[in-house]
Design a protein around this motif. Structure first.
Motif, PDB file in Angstrom:
ATOM      1  N   ALA A 278       0.831  -1.208   0.000  1.00  0.00           N
ATOM      2  CA  ALA A 278       0.000   0.000   0.000  1.00  0.00           C
ATOM      3  C   ALA A 278       0.863   1.255   0.000  1.00  0.00           C
ATOM      4  CB  ALA A 278      -0.913  -0.018   1.234  1.00  0.00           C
ATOM      5  N   GLN A 279       1.940   1.226   0.776  1.00  0.00           N
ATOM      6  CA  GLN A 279       2.774   2.430   0.938  1.00  0.00           C
ATOM      7  C   GLN A 279       3.575   2.760  -0.330  1.00  0.00           C
ATOM      8  OE1 GLN A 279       5.274   2.357   4.570  1.00  0.00           O
ATOM      9  NE2 GLN A 279       6.844   3.367   3.359  1.00  0.00           N
ATOM     10  N   LEU A 280       4.160   1.733  -0.946  1.00  0.00           N
ATOM     11  CA  LEU A 280       5.056   1.989  -2.092  1.00  0.00           C
ATOM     12  C   LEU A 280       4.377   1.775  -3.441  1.00  0.00           C
ATOM     13  CD1 LEU A 280       8.332   0.282  -0.755  1.00  0.00           C
ATOM     14  CD2 LEU A 280       7.844   2.723  -0.836  1.00  0.00           C
ATOM     15  N   GLY A 281       3.186   1.187  -3.431  1.00  0.00           N
ATOM     16  CA  GLY A 281       2.433   0.993  -4.676  1.00  0.00           C
ATOM     17  C   GLY A 281       3.240   0.216  -5.702  1.00  0.00           C
ATOM     18  N   PRO A 282       3.345   0.719  -6.952  1.00  0.00           N
ATOM     19  CA  PRO A 282       4.009  -0.037  -8.015  1.00  0.00           C
ATOM     20  C   PRO A 282       5.503  -0.265  -7.780  1.00  0.00           C
ATOM     21  CG  PRO A 282       3.385   2.180  -8.759  1.00  0.00           C
ATOM     22  CD  PRO A 282       2.787   1.996  -7.412  1.00  0.00           C
ATOM     23  N   LEU A 283       6.091   0.467  -6.831  1.00  0.00           N
ATOM     24  CA  LEU A 283       7.528   0.258  -6.546  1.00  0.00           C
ATOM     25  C   LEU A 283       7.772  -1.035  -5.773  1.00  0.00           C
ATOM     26  CD1 LEU A 283       8.996   3.679  -5.265  1.00  0.00           C
ATOM     27  CD2 LEU A 283       9.629   2.421  -7.323  1.00  0.00           C
ATOM     28  N   TRP A 284       6.756  -1.466  -5.006  1.00  0.00           N
ATOM     29  CA  TRP A 284       6.968  -2.560  -4.054  1.00  0.00           C
ATOM     30  C   TRP A 284       7.488  -3.858  -4.697  1.00  0.00           C
ATOM     31  CZ3 TRP A 284       8.789  -4.355   0.018  1.00  0.00           C
ATOM     32  CH2 TRP A 284       8.422  -5.576   0.564  1.00  0.00           C
ATOM     33  N   PRO A 285       6.929  -4.359  -5.821  1.00  0.00           N
ATOM     34  CA  PRO A 285       7.422  -5.646  -6.345  1.00  0.00           C
ATOM     35  C   PRO A 285       8.933  -5.652  -6.588  1.00  0.00           C
ATOM     36  CG  PRO A 285       5.383  -5.040  -7.426  1.00  0.00           C
ATOM     37  CD  PRO A 285       5.782  -3.858  -6.594  1.00  0.00           C
ATOM     38  N   SER A 286       9.486  -4.576  -7.140  1.00  0.00           N
ATOM     39  CA  SER A 286      10.934  -4.607  -7.400  1.00  0.00           C
ATOM     40  C   SER A 286      11.739  -4.406  -6.112  1.00  0.00           C
ATOM     41  CB  SER A 286      11.337  -3.599  -8.478  1.00  0.00           C
ATOM     42  OG  SER A 286      10.790  -2.345  -8.194  1.00  0.00           O
ATOM     43  N   VAL A 287      11.220  -3.626  -5.172  1.00  0.00           N
ATOM     44  CA  VAL A 287      11.910  -3.473  -3.881  1.00  0.00           C
ATOM     45  C   VAL A 287      11.894  -4.831  -3.155  1.00  0.00           C
ATOM     46  CG1 VAL A 287      11.845  -2.315  -1.622  1.00  0.00           C
ATOM     47  CG2 VAL A 287      11.341  -1.011  -3.678  1.00  0.00           C
ATOM     48  N   ARG A 288      10.782  -5.529  -3.270  1.00  0.00           N
ATOM     49  CA  ARG A 288      10.614  -6.840  -2.621  1.00  0.00           C
ATOM     50  C   ARG A 288      11.651  -7.832  -3.146  1.00  0.00           C
ATOM     51  NH1 ARG A 288       7.521 -11.768  -3.118  1.00  0.00           N
ATOM     52  NH2 ARG A 288       6.021 -12.056  -1.424  1.00  0.00           N
ATOM     53  N   VAL A 289      11.818  -7.879  -4.476  1.00  0.00           N
ATOM     54  CA  VAL A 289      12.803  -8.789  -5.075  1.00  0.00           C
ATOM     55  C   VAL A 289      14.199  -8.454  -4.546  1.00  0.00           C
ATOM     56  CG1 VAL A 289      13.928  -9.458  -7.237  1.00  0.00           C
ATOM     57  CG2 VAL A 289      11.460  -9.203  -7.167  1.00  0.00           C
ATOM     58  N   ALA A 290      14.519  -7.167  -4.510  1.00  0.00           N
ATOM     59  CA  ALA A 290      15.850  -6.758  -4.047  1.00  0.00           C
ATOM     60  C   ALA A 290      16.047  -7.133  -2.570  1.00  0.00           C
ATOM     61  CB  ALA A 290      16.029  -5.257  -4.247  1.00  0.00           C
ATOM     62  N   LEU A 291      15.004  -6.897  -1.759  1.00  0.00           N
ATOM     63  CA  LEU A 291      15.110  -7.207  -0.328  1.00  0.00           C
ATOM     64  C   LEU A 291      15.351  -8.696  -0.088  1.00  0.00           C
ATOM     65  CD1 LEU A 291      12.341  -5.214   1.603  1.00  0.00           C
ATOM     66  CD2 LEU A 291      14.781  -5.236   2.088  1.00  0.00           C
ATOM     67  N   LEU A 292      14.789  -9.528  -0.979  1.00  0.00           N
ATOM     68  CA  LEU A 292      14.928 -10.974  -0.810  1.00  0.00           C
ATOM     69  C   LEU A 292      16.211 -11.502  -1.459  1.00  0.00           C
ATOM     70  CD1 LEU A 292      11.179 -11.919  -1.416  1.00  0.00           C
ATOM     71  CD2 LEU A 292      12.457 -12.211   0.730  1.00  0.00           C
ATOM     72  N   SER A 293      16.951 -10.632  -2.133  1.00  0.00           N
ATOM     73  CA  SER A 293      18.201 -11.043  -2.786  1.00  0.00           C
ATOM     74  C   SER A 293      19.398 -10.644  -1.925  1.00  0.00           C
ATOM     75  CB  SER A 293      18.336 -10.369  -4.150  1.00  0.00           C
ATOM     76  OG  SER A 293      17.189 -10.612  -4.911  1.00  0.00           O
ATOM     77  N   GLU A 294      20.554 -11.162  -2.309  1.00  0.00           N
ATOM     78  CA  GLU A 294      21.748 -10.888  -1.500  1.00  0.00           C
ATOM     79  C   GLU A 294      22.047  -9.387  -1.461  1.00  0.00           C
ATOM     80  OE1 GLU A 294      24.991 -13.587  -2.042  1.00  0.00           O
ATOM     81  OE2 GLU A 294      26.436 -12.017  -1.549  1.00  0.00           O
ATOM     82  N   ARG A 295      22.287  -8.893  -0.279  1.00  0.00           N
ATOM     83  CA  ARG A 295      22.552  -7.464  -0.122  1.00  0.00           C
ATOM     84  C   ARG A 295      23.970  -7.142  -0.579  1.00  0.00           C
ATOM     85  NH1 ARG A 295      22.332  -6.359   6.035  1.00  0.00           N
ATOM     86  NH2 ARG A 295      21.825  -4.348   5.204  1.00  0.00           N
ATOM     87  N   LYS A 296      24.182  -5.843  -0.816  1.00  0.00           N
ATOM     88  CA  LYS A 296      25.495  -5.383  -1.233  1.00  0.00           C
ATOM     89  C   LYS A 296      26.155  -4.657  -0.057  1.00  0.00           C
ATOM     90  CE  LYS A 296      27.336  -3.215  -5.273  1.00  0.00           C
ATOM     91  NZ  LYS A 296      27.185  -2.633  -6.577  1.00  0.00           N
ATOM     92  N   TYR A 297      27.446  -4.857   0.087  1.00  0.00           N
ATOM     93  CA  TYR A 297      28.161  -4.201   1.178  1.00  0.00           C
ATOM     94  C   TYR A 297      29.026  -3.059   0.668  1.00  0.00           C
ATOM     95  CZ  TYR A 297      26.809  -7.721   4.572  1.00  0.00           C
ATOM     96  OH  TYR A 297      26.081  -8.516   5.427  1.00  0.00           O
TER      97      TYR A 297
END
Ligand code: SAM
Length: 366
Positions: free
Chosen positions: A29-48
């Motif tokens: 609800a908060q991010l609307g159309p941005l959420w699916p791609s943010v979700r994929v990134a959050l579930l993928s390996e983070r960068k340091y």
């Protein structure tokens, strides 16, 4: 092949799954159309990022450059802060905006954080100790440096780091070599002792004396009653739902059933910590509030309430300082959320998988 064992106590709904369900409904609800791609990134390996230890004697910088990393802080031309007018708008009448923040023209040249280029997911090797036992760099989310940069520490400042452990941002602040006195606090004794170990692995003893710093384990919400109007700069990096951790680690997860109450109380705790940080800053001093969550309730709402209460209950007037110059400077390294009406937020992206980091800067009027 070893067959996976299913313990009788294995939760039917692991905390990581509960976190994802929670995020899907609130961030959808908060991010609307941005959420699916943010979700994929959050579930993928983070960068340091590798925060360079300027106290180390090894030639770490050259080594990192050979590997193809660059220092994102100095990479682009240093920003002439103050050249741009703040352009935020907010519906709150009690907020005054600092339209032409007088930033100093330079950030500390000692502060360097190396990252691999966009889209390059190479991992850093673990840091090695030099001949004095000091490690060459500290691995952390590169976006975590932004609250330290936003704090805009100047030579001779006194600084309070209210929720400091495990110490990534403390270390970044110390790297500037500008601080006259640093007060480091975290209510957790075990995390404070971890922080001490971190400091001893990176900073020579002569910089860790009683004249330079103090390490305490107080409840930060009480700070305003202990030490008011004292510090030039205050960092309030609060406990939050640590979104990335909550999606990937079942251990110590704030979405576990047993921690539901603690999770629901987070916004209140964050508000009390920010109000304590505001009270601890001297008039004219500056406060940076930061989290590693996307949650509006833990970010903007907390800042809005703190600004309101500070004025209503304590008569403290605050200005929100625009961080647009910072966003402009680092927009090639991080993905920033568009159009936040208060503060700035780095949102995870597959090509630059840092964050989430929310930050908002306040200035106490003299
Ligand atoms: N600034 C740290 C860093 O960069 O490594 C990370 C801080 S972490 C997000 C939040 C910290 O707040 C935790 O270490 C936690 O122990 C501490 N904390 C929780 N409640 C607190 C309180 N009431 N007073 C002070 N610290 C608190």
């Amino acid at each position: 092949r070893v067959k996976e064992k299913w313990a009788a106590t294995q939760p039917k709904h692991p905390p990581t799954r509960l976190a994802l369900q929670h995020f899907d409904s609130s961030y959808g609800a908060q991010l609307g159309p941005l959420w699916p791609s943010v979700r994929v990134a959050l579930l993928s390996e983070r960068k340091y990022g590798a925060l360079l230890n300027s106290f180390s004697h090894d030639l770490v910088l050259e080594d990192l450059q050979v590997q193809g990393c660059r220092d994102f802080i100095s990479h682009q031309d240093r920003l002439v802060f103050g050249a741009e007018e703040g352009s935020c708008e907010v519906s709150m009448t009690s907020l005054e905006f600092l339209s032409q923040q007088q930033y100093p023209p330079q950030l500390s040249p000692h502060l360097k954080c190396f990252v691999f280029p966009r889209g390059d997911v190479t991992r850093f090797k673990p840091a090695r100790p030099d001949r004095y036992g000091l490690l060459g760099y500290y691995l952390m989310d590169a976006a975590s440096i932004l609250p330290c940069l936003a704090l805009d520490v100047q030579k001779g400042h006194t600084v309070l780091d209210l929720c400091a452990a495990p110490g990534g941002k403390t270390l970044a602040l110390l790297q500037t070599q500008l601080i006259r006195y640093l007060c480091i606090n975290d209510s957790s004794m075990s995390r404070t002792s971890r922080l001490r170990k971190v400091l001893h692995s990176y900073v020579p003893k002569q910089f860790l004396t009683d004249e330079n710093l103090r390490i305490t384990s107080f409840d930060g919400t009480m700070w305003g009653e202990m030490e008011r109007e004292t510090f030039d700069r205050v960092l309030v990096d609060v406990p939050c739902t640590t979104d990335r951790h909550s999606l990937t680690e079942d251990d110590n997860n704030i979405f576990s059933k047993s921690r539901t109450g603690e999770r629901r109380r987070l916004p209140q705790l964050q508000l009390e910590l920010l109000l304590a940080g505001i009270a601890a800053a001297r008039p004219g001093g500056e406060i940076v509030y930061s989290t590693c969550t996307l949650s509006q309730n833990q970010n903007l709402s907390v800042v809005e309430q703190a600004v309101h209460f500070a004025q209503e209950k304590h008569g403290i007037q605050l200005q929100v300082v625009s961080l647009k110059p910072l966003v402009q400077k680092f927009r090639n390294t991080f993905h920033f959320a568009p159009e936040l009406h208060l503060g700035e937020m780095v949102i995870p992206h597959l090509a630059a998988n840092f964050g989430p980091i929310y930050l908002c800067k306040l200035k106490r009027l003299p």
